[in-house]
Every structure is written in C-alpha cells, then in structure tokens.
Design a protein around this motif. Structure first.
Motif, PDB file in Angstrom:
ATOM      1  N   LYS A 236       0.840  -1.403   0.079  1.00 46.13           N
ATOM      2  CA  LYS A 236      -0.093  -0.133   0.051  1.00 46.13           C
ATOM      3  C   LYS A 236       0.859   1.217   0.003  1.00 46.13           C
ATOM      4  CE  LYS A 236      -3.395   0.525   2.628  1.00 46.13           C
ATOM      5  NZ  LYS A 236      -4.420   0.713   3.785  1.00 46.13           N
ATOM      6  N   TYR A 237       1.912   1.113   0.758  1.00 45.95           N
ATOM      7  CA  TYR A 237       2.801   2.383   0.889  1.00 45.95           C
ATOM      8  C   TYR A 237       3.512   2.491  -0.446  1.00 45.95           C
ATOM      9  CZ  TYR A 237       6.633   5.302   1.982  1.00 45.95           C
ATOM     10  OH  TYR A 237       7.734   6.365   2.043  1.00 45.95           O
ATOM     11  N   ALA A 238       3.938   1.532  -1.137  1.00 45.78           N
ATOM     12  CA  ALA A 238       4.815   1.709  -2.537  1.00 45.78           C
ATOM     13  C   ALA A 238       3.654   2.257  -3.620  1.00 45.78           C
ATOM     14  CB  ALA A 238       5.276   0.030  -2.958  1.00 45.78           C
ATOM     15  N   ASP A 239       2.431   1.685  -3.324  1.00 47.26           N
ATOM     16  CA  ASP A 239       1.409   2.226  -4.395  1.00 47.26           C
ATOM     17  C   ASP A 239       1.012   3.732  -3.993  1.00 47.26           C
ATOM     18  OD1 ASP A 239       1.527   0.020  -5.825  1.00 47.26           O
ATOM     19  OD2 ASP A 239      -0.155  -0.801  -4.806  1.00 47.26           O
ATOM     20  N   GLY A 240       1.223   4.123  -2.707  1.00 49.54           N
ATOM     21  CA  GLY A 240       0.871   5.537  -2.514  1.00 49.54           C
ATOM     22  C   GLY A 240      -0.585   5.488  -1.767  1.00 49.54           C
ATOM     23  N   ASP A 241      -1.141   4.253  -1.286  1.00 52.40           N
ATOM     24  CA  ASP A 241      -2.672   4.411  -1.092  1.00 52.40           C
ATOM     25  C   ASP A 241      -2.676   4.358   0.451  1.00 52.40           C
ATOM     26  OD1 ASP A 241      -3.246   4.150  -3.673  1.00 52.40           O
ATOM     27  OD2 ASP A 241      -3.190   1.955  -3.870  1.00 52.40           O
TER      28      ASP A 241
ATOM     29  N   ILE B 137      -0.043   3.110  13.933  1.00 48.42           N
ATOM     30  CA  ILE B 137      -0.696   4.206  13.521  1.00 48.42           C
ATOM     31  C   ILE B 137      -0.249   4.345  12.038  1.00 48.42           C
ATOM     32  CG2 ILE B 137       1.221   5.820  14.175  1.00 48.42           C
ATOM     33  CD1 ILE B 137      -1.175   7.815  14.961  1.00 48.42           C
ATOM     34  N   GLY B 138      -1.177   5.117  11.270  1.00 50.01           N
ATOM     35  CA  GLY B 138      -0.926   5.471   9.791  1.00 50.01           C
ATOM     36  C   GLY B 138      -2.154   5.827   9.245  1.00 50.01           C
ATOM     37  N   PHE B 139      -1.906   6.028   7.755  1.00 47.21           N
ATOM     38  CA  PHE B 139      -3.184   6.408   7.054  1.00 47.21           C
ATOM     39  C   PHE B 139      -3.547   5.062   6.512  1.00 47.21           C
ATOM     40  CE2 PHE B 139      -0.105   9.890   6.430  1.00 47.21           C
ATOM     41  CZ  PHE B 139      -0.867  10.804   7.236  1.00 47.21           C
ATOM     42  N   ASN B 140      -5.075   4.835   6.787  1.00 50.16           N
ATOM     43  CA  ASN B 140      -5.596   3.570   6.601  1.00 50.16           C
ATOM     44  C   ASN B 140      -5.820   3.893   4.842  1.00 50.16           C
ATOM     45  OD1 ASN B 140      -5.819   2.545   9.176  1.00 50.16           O
ATOM     46  ND2 ASN B 140      -7.803   3.251   9.319  1.00 50.16           N
ATOM     47  N   THR B 141      -6.129   4.845   4.690  1.00 49.54           N
ATOM     48  CA  THR B 141      -6.332   5.279   3.048  1.00 49.54           C
ATOM     49  C   THR B 141      -5.577   6.564   2.903  1.00 49.54           C
ATOM     50  OG1 THR B 141      -8.372   6.370   3.560  1.00 49.54           O
ATOM     51  CG2 THR B 141      -8.771   4.128   2.901  1.00 49.54           C
ATOM     52  N   ILE B 142      -5.158   6.788   1.537  1.00 48.78           N
ATOM     53  CA  ILE B 142      -4.419   8.283   1.072  1.00 48.78           C
ATOM     54  C   ILE B 142      -5.314   8.203  -0.156  1.00 48.78           C
ATOM     55  CG2 ILE B 142      -2.764   9.679   0.424  1.00 48.78           C
ATOM     56  CD1 ILE B 142      -0.948   7.686   2.298  1.00 48.78           C
TER      57      ILE B 142
ATOM     58  N   ALA C  24      -7.012  11.939   3.529  1.00 51.43           N
ATOM     59  CA  ALA C  24      -6.415  10.867   3.987  1.00 51.43           C
ATOM     60  C   ALA C  24      -6.952  10.644   5.459  1.00 51.43           C
ATOM     61  CB  ALA C  24      -4.929  11.148   4.439  1.00 51.43           C
ATOM     62  N   GLU C  25      -7.186   9.240   5.807  1.00 48.14           N
ATOM     63  CA  GLU C  25      -7.817   8.776   6.877  1.00 48.14           C
ATOM     64  C   GLU C  25      -6.997   7.915   7.836  1.00 48.14           C
ATOM     65  OE1 GLU C  25     -11.690   6.347   8.809  1.00 48.14           O
ATOM     66  OE2 GLU C  25     -11.546   6.680   6.494  1.00 48.14           O
ATOM     67  N   ILE C  26      -6.477   8.667   9.012  1.00 48.68           N
ATOM     68  CA  ILE C  26      -5.843   8.080  10.147  1.00 48.68           C
ATOM     69  C   ILE C  26      -6.315   6.853  10.755  1.00 48.68           C
ATOM     70  CG2 ILE C  26      -4.590   8.511  12.085  1.00 48.68           C
ATOM     71  CD1 ILE C  26      -4.046  11.411  11.106  1.00 48.68           C
ATOM     72  N   GLY C  27      -5.684   5.625  11.016  1.00 51.46           N
ATOM     73  CA  GLY C  27      -6.222   4.697  12.048  1.00 51.46           C
ATOM     74  C   GLY C  27      -5.108   4.391  12.770  1.00 51.46           C
ATOM     75  N   TYR C  28      -5.666   3.879  13.816  1.00 57.66           N
ATOM     76  CA  TYR C  28      -4.458   3.594  14.960  1.00 57.66           C
ATOM     77  C   TYR C  28      -5.012   2.589  16.121  1.00 57.66           C
ATOM     78  CZ  TYR C  28      -7.350   7.217  17.154  1.00 57.66           C
ATOM     79  OH  TYR C  28      -8.258   7.931  17.834  1.00 57.66           O
TER      80      TYR C  28
ATOM     81  N   GLN D  79       0.171  16.937  10.024  1.00 58.37           N
ATOM     82  CA  GLN D  79       1.121  17.868   9.474  1.00 58.37           C
ATOM     83  C   GLN D  79       1.646  17.298   8.279  1.00 58.37           C
ATOM     84  OE1 GLN D  79       4.023  19.314  12.203  1.00 58.37           O
ATOM     85  NE2 GLN D  79       5.020  20.633  10.686  1.00 58.37           N
ATOM     86  N   TYR D  80       2.070  16.120   8.361  1.00 54.43           N
ATOM     87  CA  TYR D  80       2.752  15.419   7.353  1.00 54.43           C
ATOM     88  C   TYR D  80       1.779  15.353   6.181  1.00 54.43           C
ATOM     89  CZ  TYR D  80       5.005  11.860   4.445  1.00 54.43           C
ATOM     90  OH  TYR D  80       5.551  11.156   3.309  1.00 54.43           O
ATOM     91  N   ALA D  81       0.506  15.150   6.392  1.00 54.01           N
ATOM     92  CA  ALA D  81      -0.386  14.863   5.335  1.00 54.01           C
ATOM     93  C   ALA D  81      -0.655  16.130   4.636  1.00 54.01           C
ATOM     94  CB  ALA D  81      -1.707  14.425   5.836  1.00 54.01           C
ATOM     95  N   PHE D  82      -0.781  17.500   5.302  1.00 51.69           N
ATOM     96  CA  PHE D  82      -1.076  18.567   4.782  1.00 51.69           C
ATOM     97  C   PHE D  82       0.187  19.073   4.017  1.00 51.69           C
ATOM     98  CE2 PHE D  82      -4.475  19.653   8.238  1.00 51.69           C
ATOM     99  CZ  PHE D  82      -5.523  19.081   7.348  1.00 51.69           C
ATOM    100  N   GLU D  83       1.450  19.127   4.500  1.00 56.86           N
ATOM    101  CA  GLU D  83       2.688  19.627   3.853  1.00 56.86           C
ATOM    102  C   GLU D  83       3.295  18.698   3.030  1.00 56.86           C
ATOM    103  OE1 GLU D  83       5.095  20.699   7.413  1.00 56.86           O
ATOM    104  OE2 GLU D  83       3.626  22.054   8.293  1.00 56.86           O
ATOM    105  N   SER D  84       3.471  17.487   3.085  1.00 57.66           N
ATOM    106  CA  SER D  84       4.118  16.622   2.267  1.00 57.66           C
ATOM    107  C   SER D  84       3.161  15.794   1.347  1.00 57.66           C
ATOM    108  CB  SER D  84       5.026  15.344   3.036  1.00 57.66           C
ATOM    109  OG  SER D  84       5.792  16.289   3.892  1.00 57.66           O
TER     110      SER D  84
END
Length: 177
Positions: A60-65, A81-86, A93-97, A118-123
């Motif tokens: 999922k990370y490699a696909d950017g999802d 923790i992370g982004f369940n979806t991007i 993006a949806e955060i799950g933890y 902050q990472y989602a908004f800035e990067s």
C-alpha cells in the motif's frame, strides 16, 4: 526503513517484518481490550498473520495508497498508526491507530496523530484528514477533539465487531494554510 521522530519520547517506524513478533505479542496481551473496538484482533493472532499484514502495508505504501508505522514510545513498540487510506484524487487521508491499553493516557496517540496530520498537509498535499472512531469509544473520540477535529456526523451501523454493530463518529480537519 524510515523513521520519524515525533518528539523525545515517540518515534514512528516504517513497518518491517522484524516487527511482526512484537505486534503478535502486543495483540495477544491486549486482545480483550482491542476487540472492544476492532474486529481484526480476533482473527490476527499468529506471527504469520502479522507478517502478511506488514507485507500488505508495504505494498500500500509503495502504491501511495496508505502508510502504517509502528509507534515506539520510550524505546518500546506500543502500537500502530498510519493512513488507512490516502486518496490523492479527493485530497483526503484517513488516520487509523491502535495502542496497547497500558500505554493509554500518555498522549502518545494524540502526538503521533498531530505529526501525521502535519505530514499529510505539508508533504502529501492533502486538504482533509479524517478519523473514524466507534461512537462509544470515548478515548478515541477525545483524541480527535484534542486535535481540533470537528465532528462531521455519526454513521449508524457502520461496522460489526464481535457480536455488536457499531456506529462511527467521523471527525475531520482541513488544511487552512
């Protein structure tokens, strides 16, 4: 494998197969607690289950999802923790933890979520970050409120966990910068 320092106590580590045994141990120790709000702890019990989860997360990370990270607190892996979806098209993006019960109350999830927002908004150039929490999961909802997220609504009958049907509270925060 990347690692992000959130603060002097918290590091987020990209998942790696070497973390599978710690995840299996944590979930086994916390299964009754986690199973109140999450369905997967009942089915994900063995080392191979966590290896499969980690492998899928890396794809999922490699696909950017999506993105999953181990939460390290004072040198110990205590949760995920992370982004369940991007969703790049919707810029959302949806955060799950999840976190081991004995580590609740230390602000770990709040601080890690703040970092990811902050990472989602800035990067990642996202315009919205959301969290979906079971309506009755008051600690998780309190995290959202501490982050300044707004309750956007309750979706009834959203998920079956064990023998209970849970409604979800949807919280969102928008990039205003």
């Amino acid at each position: 494998m990347f690692k992000w320092t959130v603060d002097q106590e918290i590091i987020l580590l990209q998942l790696h197969e070497s973390l599978a045994s710690r995840y299996a141990e944590l979930v086994q120790e916390n299964e009754p607690y986690l199973s109140q709000w999450l369905n997967w702890p009942r089915a994900c019990r063995h080392l191979d289950d966590f290896k499969t989860f980690i492998q899928g997360s890396l794809y999922k990370y490699a696909d950017g999802d999506g993105l999953d990270c181990a939460i390290e607190f004072q040198g110990q892996i205590v949760g995920n923790i992370g982004f369940n979806t991007i969703d790049h098209e919707l810029k959302k993006a949806e955060i799950g933890y999840w976190i081991a019960q004995q580590y609740q109350g230390n602000g770990i999830v709040t601080r890690a979520c703040k970092f990811l927002i902050q990472y989602a908004f800035e990067s990642l150039n996202m315009e919205k970050v959301q969290i979906s929490a079971a309506e009755d999961n008051l600690p998780s909802r309190a995290v959202c409120e501490r982050l300044g997220m707004k309750l956007e609504g309750i979706i009834s009958h959203q998920e079956k966990v064990g023998d209970r049907i849970l409604s979800h509270a949807i919280y969102g925060i928008y990039n205003t910068g």
